[in-house]
Design a protein around this motif. Sequence first.
Motif, PDB file in Angstrom:
ATOM      1  N   GLU A 125       0.829  -1.209   0.000  1.00 55.24           N
ATOM      2  CA  GLU A 125       0.000   0.000   0.000  1.00 55.24           C
ATOM      3  C   GLU A 125       0.861   1.255   0.000  1.00 55.24           C
ATOM      4  N   TYR A 126       0.387   2.269  -0.724  1.00 56.94           N
ATOM      5  CA  TYR A 126       0.986   3.613  -0.705  1.00 56.94           C
ATOM      6  C   TYR A 126      -0.054   4.601  -0.202  1.00 56.94           C
ATOM      7  N   ASN A 127       0.409   5.597   0.545  1.00 64.45           N
ATOM      8  CA  ASN A 127      -0.455   6.676   1.011  1.00 64.45           C
ATOM      9  C   ASN A 127       0.235   8.006   0.713  1.00 64.45           C
ATOM     10  N   LEU A 128      -0.388   8.821  -0.134  1.00 59.37           N
ATOM     11  CA  LEU A 128       0.160  10.117  -0.518  1.00 59.37           C
ATOM     12  C   LEU A 128      -0.770  11.226  -0.046  1.00 59.37           C
ATOM     13  N   LYS A 129      -0.204  12.235   0.615  1.00 64.09           N
ATOM     14  CA  LYS A 129      -0.954  13.441   0.968  1.00 64.09           C
ATOM     15  C   LYS A 129      -0.347  14.579   0.160  1.00 64.09           C
ATOM     16  N   ILE A 130      -1.161  15.162  -0.713  1.00 61.21           N
ATOM     17  CA  ILE A 130      -0.635  16.136  -1.664  1.00 61.21           C
ATOM     18  C   ILE A 130      -1.406  17.446  -1.588  1.00 61.21           C
ATOM     19  N   SER A 131      -0.761  18.512  -2.082  1.00 59.88           N
ATOM     20  CA  SER A 131      -1.391  19.824  -2.230  1.00 59.88           C
ATOM     21  C   SER A 131      -1.258  20.237  -3.690  1.00 59.88           C
ATOM     22  N   ILE A 132      -2.330  20.799  -4.238  1.00 60.52           N
ATOM     23  CA  ILE A 132      -2.343  21.146  -5.658  1.00 60.52           C
ATOM     24  C   ILE A 132      -3.115  22.448  -5.830  1.00 60.52           C
ATOM     25  N   PRO A 133      -2.720  23.309  -6.793  1.00 64.56           N
ATOM     26  CA  PRO A 133      -3.499  24.527  -7.035  1.00 64.56           C
ATOM     27  C   PRO A 133      -4.976  24.205  -7.223  1.00 64.56           C
ATOM     28  N   ALA A 134      -5.828  24.996  -6.577  1.00 62.86           N
ATOM     29  CA  ALA A 134      -7.265  24.694  -6.552  1.00 62.86           C
ATOM     30  C   ALA A 134      -7.867  24.565  -7.947  1.00 62.86           C
ATOM     31  N   LYS A 135      -7.371  25.339  -8.910  1.00 61.86           N
ATOM     32  CA  LYS A 135      -7.965  25.301 -10.250  1.00 61.86           C
ATOM     33  C   LYS A 135      -7.688  23.986 -10.973  1.00 61.86           C
ATOM     34  N   TYR A 136      -6.693  23.204 -10.495  1.00 59.10           N
ATOM     35  CA  TYR A 136      -6.388  21.919 -11.123  1.00 59.10           C
ATOM     36  C   TYR A 136      -6.846  20.726 -10.282  1.00 59.10           C
ATOM     37  N   PHE A 137      -7.543  21.003  -9.196  1.00 55.84           N
ATOM     38  CA  PHE A 137      -7.941  19.929  -8.273  1.00 55.84           C
ATOM     39  C   PHE A 137      -8.789  18.869  -8.975  1.00 55.84           C
ATOM     40  N   ASP A 138      -9.816  19.303  -9.697  1.00 53.80           N
ATOM     41  CA  ASP A 138     -10.715  18.350 -10.366  1.00 53.80           C
ATOM     42  C   ASP A 138      -9.984  17.551 -11.438  1.00 53.80           C
ATOM     43  N   PHE A 139      -9.057  18.185 -12.154  1.00 54.99           N
ATOM     44  CA  PHE A 139      -8.305  17.479 -13.181  1.00 54.99           C
ATOM     45  C   PHE A 139      -7.473  16.345 -12.562  1.00 54.99           C
ATOM     46  N   LEU A 140      -6.845  16.637 -11.419  1.00 54.66           N
ATOM     47  CA  LEU A 140      -6.021  15.623 -10.769  1.00 54.66           C
ATOM     48  C   LEU A 140      -6.884  14.478 -10.237  1.00 54.66           C
ATOM     49  N   VAL A 141      -8.037  14.794  -9.659  1.00 55.04           N
ATOM     50  CA  VAL A 141      -8.928  13.748  -9.149  1.00 55.04           C
ATOM     51  C   VAL A 141      -9.355  12.823 -10.290  1.00 55.04           C
ATOM     52  N   ASP A 142      -9.685  13.398 -11.447  1.00 57.02           N
ATOM     53  CA  ASP A 142     -10.065  12.579 -12.607  1.00 57.02           C
ATOM     54  C   ASP A 142      -8.900  11.720 -13.082  1.00 57.02           C
ATOM     55  N   TYR A 218      -2.921  32.259   6.053  1.00 52.19           N
ATOM     56  CA  TYR A 218      -3.244  30.838   6.139  1.00 52.19           C
ATOM     57  C   TYR A 218      -4.516  30.511   5.361  1.00 52.19           C
ATOM     58  N   LEU A 219      -5.516  31.386   5.465  1.00 57.31           N
ATOM     59  CA  LEU A 219      -6.765  31.172   4.737  1.00 57.31           C
ATOM     60  C   LEU A 219      -6.540  31.287   3.236  1.00 57.31           C
ATOM     61  N   ASN A 220      -5.704  32.227   2.837  1.00 54.67           N
ATOM     62  CA  ASN A 220      -5.376  32.377   1.410  1.00 54.67           C
ATOM     63  C   ASN A 220      -4.699  31.135   0.865  1.00 54.67           C
ATOM     64  N   LYS A 221      -3.809  30.527   1.666  1.00 55.64           N
ATOM     65  CA  LYS A 221      -3.124  29.321   1.223  1.00 55.64           C
ATOM     66  C   LYS A 221      -4.096  28.159   1.077  1.00 55.64           C
ATOM     67  N   GLN A 222      -5.041  28.046   2.018  1.00 58.80           N
ATOM     68  CA  GLN A 222      -6.035  26.986   1.929  1.00 58.80           C
ATOM     69  C   GLN A 222      -6.924  27.148   0.699  1.00 58.80           C
ATOM     70  N   VAL A 223      -7.222  28.407   0.361  1.00 54.66           N
ATOM     71  CA  VAL A 223      -8.051  28.668  -0.819  1.00 54.66           C
ATOM     72  C   VAL A 223      -7.258  28.408  -2.092  1.00 54.66           C
ATOM     73  N   ALA A 224      -6.003  28.824  -2.107  1.00 57.74           N
ATOM     74  CA  ALA A 224      -5.173  28.700  -3.316  1.00 57.74           C
ATOM     75  C   ALA A 224      -4.782  27.252  -3.599  1.00 57.74           C
ATOM     76  N   TYR A 225      -4.531  26.457  -2.537  1.00 59.79           N
ATOM     77  CA  TYR A 225      -4.092  25.073  -2.706  1.00 59.79           C
ATOM     78  C   TYR A 225      -5.071  24.111  -2.037  1.00 59.79           C
ATOM     79  N   SER A 226      -5.582  23.167  -2.822  1.00 60.28           N
ATOM     80  CA  SER A 226      -6.463  22.129  -2.289  1.00 60.28           C
ATOM     81  C   SER A 226      -5.622  20.937  -1.867  1.00 60.28           C
ATOM     82  N   SER A 227      -6.139  20.164  -0.926  1.00 60.06           N
ATOM     83  CA  SER A 227      -5.407  18.983  -0.437  1.00 60.06           C
ATOM     84  C   SER A 227      -6.167  17.717  -0.815  1.00 60.06           C
TER      85      SER A 227
END
Length: 298
Positions: A125-142, A218-227
């Motif tokens: 098993e692998y477990n990855l916790k990543i952060s990605i720019p919010a505008k690309y979040f859906d693309f990465l999930v797909d 901190y709030l700006n970072k959470q908005v800018a980068y999704s986890s």
Amino acid sequence: MKAYLIPFTLLLTFSACGNKNTEQNNNKVEQVKFSPPIVKPDNEVIEAPPSQSYAVADKAEGNAYTNNANQVRDTTKKIIKNGSIEFETANINATRKRILQSLKKYGGYVDEDNQSTNSGIDRKEYNLKISIPAKYFDFLVDSVSASADKIDSKNISVTDVTTRYIDIKTRLDNKKILENRYLELLKRGTKISDLLEIENKLTEIRSDIESTQGQLNYLNKQVAYSSLEITFYTQHVEKTDKGTGLGYKLKTALANGWNILQSLFFGVITIWPVIIMMLVVYWLFKKWRRTRRAKKVE
């Protein structure tokens, strides 16, 4: 006739001096008392009633403080996206490589990278916790979902923090306005006690500004980068190819022989009491035979 002009000349001179003194008195610096500035929640700045003795040049300059109620605010929606996905894949190493390539493509980064193997259930098993720019979040999930053979779970949460963002931003702006007002009062202060009081208030306000700015960052970072937390596994641990060459067979034979030798060695150690008993019996038997032969010779 000149004697009549002298009193008239003196009268004009005294009148001119009187007007000059009156004009000078009107231009003198007026000392007024101002309390600390008050900032309303909607960014509107108002003058406080007189209470403490802060020196101000004149009333005209006092009117230089402007109303900031029309300040432009950022009212765009502030959204925080978080998610987790768990799935099974046939080739766990190839899947991990594809995920990291997609992450690099979209400008994200890895916060945590964990690997585990459970031989009891034959699972890696692998477990990855990543952060990605919010505008690309859906693309990465797909992209991640496309790598799955079977998706066990997929959870996406969306939180609207617009109201919280506006509240923090407004409080920060108000504190900065208040800081500027105290700086103006500091420039115009004359008494040491007043200057010290203003300095203390400035220290307190600046501390509040740093704290509020940290919350906003901190709030700006959470908005800018999704986890996104990604867990993927394979039910069969990948094994290396055993090969069919002569070198491989020779290596395997030597390894097997060594394993057999080890097994015999530890097997002998395990039955050491039996071996000792057999040696004692053999020694007694030989002793008995020697004794018997000696009697026959006699």
